[in-house]
Scaffold this active site. Structure first.
Site, mmCIF file in Angstrom:
data_model
loop_
_atom_site.group_PDB
_atom_site.id
_atom_site.type_symbol
_atom_site.label_atom_id
_atom_site.label_comp_id
_atom_site.label_asym_id
_atom_site.label_seq_id
_atom_site.Cartn_x
_atom_site.Cartn_y
_atom_site.Cartn_z
ATOM 1 N N LYS A 175 0.705 -1.144 0.022
ATOM 2 C CA LYS A 175 -0.042 0.003 -0.221
ATOM 3 C C LYS A 175 0.951 1.297 -0.010
ATOM 4 O O LYS A 175 1.871 1.266 0.364
ATOM 5 C CB LYS A 175 -0.960 -0.060 1.271
ATOM 6 C CG LYS A 175 -0.233 0.181 2.687
ATOM 7 C CD LYS A 175 -1.180 0.057 3.857
ATOM 8 C CE LYS A 175 -0.292 0.183 5.046
ATOM 9 N NZ LYS A 175 -1.165 0.487 6.163
ATOM 10 N N TYR A 221 14.007 31.137 6.590
ATOM 11 C CA TYR A 221 12.676 31.655 7.123
ATOM 12 C C TYR A 221 12.881 31.922 8.586
ATOM 13 O O TYR A 221 13.170 31.026 9.340
ATOM 14 C CB TYR A 221 11.241 31.137 6.723
ATOM 15 C CG TYR A 221 11.205 31.209 5.284
ATOM 16 C CD1 TYR A 221 10.916 32.323 4.545
ATOM 17 C CD2 TYR A 221 10.776 30.052 4.335
ATOM 18 C CE1 TYR A 221 10.776 32.507 3.185
ATOM 19 C CE2 TYR A 221 10.771 30.257 3.054
ATOM 20 C CZ TYR A 221 10.628 31.249 2.368
ATOM 21 O OH TYR A 221 10.335 31.278 1.177
#
Length: 384
Positions: A46, A278
């Site tokens: 999956k 940042y």
């Protein structure tokens, strides 16, 4: 072989790449098959093979000895069929109204945790004229999917009635652990006992499932009493340990399959007191060299790796300096001789001194499953 995934720009192998060692997948699955003993092995593929690539890894897992494949969603199972896989495939997570008919037509096994799933599987079987293969799921203590202890007898009775009609065949009875990665936890034995009770109730309802399955990666490795007829390893298919309490991969013959690598996009000298990225969450303390690394949170590098996670660059492990951005982050490399284009190893098996997915998970307070499965579509997978 390099696979360009949806959203990944062509020709960026030099910039970034997730190298997937398919022999490591084969080797790890062979080790899991040996641990499983007489039980068959389902390789869970999956989430695009936990980020490694579903189709190539499914093929490698079968070459390693798995005889079943498992997916969460129906579209994943149908993609396996479209790719030519003919082994049994179980898909276990669907909502009302999904295309059970397409799954039944493709011989995909379905899971039923509630009456609606049985009813929709039966209706789809009647429309297609084919018998639906169904696994009834019991909630033995995870508190997630699966019928509760109170609802389980009715689910078994409904399954038996539909089986008698000929529209479904109850192939399996199954459940899932809550604490298998903590083998000493009291719920492990409790769930095994409740699973045995669920099997007994199914038998009394007239069902005779050919596969009873409970074991995930952890239980496959350390809880042989939970193996029953089929085991369902997931993260360990890709060479990772399911948890630190279980032990390191090498203790079980597992080898991590993914190495995430890129190349520095820029290096430059900056003075002391330079704010980096940042919000200036990092400030240089002396004249130094900064290196810009072209991977960011859009590629699956967690923003929480800011000032925390380490990579291997220029022969040394170095901590990310400042805020992880959408497309890039920065390293402070001091006076070491590095250049744009030099390789940056984020994580891998650790053979070259690079961090592992386990190292990243420990640094970020998460699990290795998340580290590998979140590597994004902009990062090509190269299979070796």
């Amino acid at each position: 072989m390099t696979e360009q995934r949806a959203g990944s720009p062509a020709g960026n192998d030099l910039r970034s790449c997730a190298v997937i060692d398919l022999d490591a997948v084969r080797t790890s699955v062979t080790a899991l098959v040996a641990r499983a003993g007489d039980a068959a092995t389902m390789a869970v593929v999956k989430a695009d093979g936990y980020g490694h690539g579903m189709i190539p890894c499914a093929r490698a897992a079968l070459e390693g000895g798995a005889t079943w494949l498992g997916t969460a969603f129906l579209e994943e199972a149908l993609a396996l069929r479209a790719a030519g896989f003919t082994v049994p495939v179980l898909s276990w997570l669907a909502a009302p109204g999904e295309s059970f008919a397409a799954a039944i037509a493709a011989d995909v096994d379905l899971s039923a945790s509630a009456g609606w799933a049985l009813e929709e599987a039966a209706a789809a079987a009647r429309r297609t004229g084919r018998t639906a293969r169904v696994h009834l799921k019991a909630d033995t203590g995870l508190g997630r999917a699966g019928a509760t202890e109170a609802d389980w007898p009715a689910l078994c009775d409904a399954g038996a009635a539909l089986e008698a009609e000929g529209v479904i065949e109850v192939i399996g009875v199954w459940s899932h652990f809550a604490f298998a990665d903590a083998p000493g936890h009291p719920t492990v034995q409790g769930q095994i006992g409740r699973f045995r009770d669920a099997i007994d109730i199914a038998t009394k309802a007239g069902l005779h499932p050919s596969v009873r399955h409970l074991a995930n990666s952890a239980a496959t490795l350390v809880s042989p009493e939970a193996h029953f007829d089929l085991v369902r390893p997931g993260v360990s298919v890709y060479g990772l340990s399911p948890g630190p309490e279980i032990g390191p991969p090498a203790a079980f013959g597992l080898r991590p399959a993914m190495t995430l690598t890129t190349h520095a996009a820029l290096t430059k000298r900056v003075p002391a007191g330079t704010g980096v990225s940042y919000a200036h969450r990092y400030t240089t303390t002396r004249e130094t060299t900064l290196a810009v690394v072209p991977l960011g949170y859009a590629d699956g590098i967690p923003r929480s790796a800011t000032n925390t996670a380490e990579v291997l660059f220029g022969g040394r492990r170095r901590r990310i300096a400042g805020t992880v951005c959408m497309d890039q982050f920065v390293l402070d490399v001091g006076d070491d001789q590095v250049a744009a284009g030099d390789e940056v190893l984020l994580f891998g098996p650790g053979d070259r001194g690079e961090p592992t997915a386990d190292d990243w998970a420990a640094a970020l307070g998460t699990i290795n499953y998340e580290i590998v499965s979140r590597v994004g579509a902009r990062v090509p997978r190269r299979y070796v």
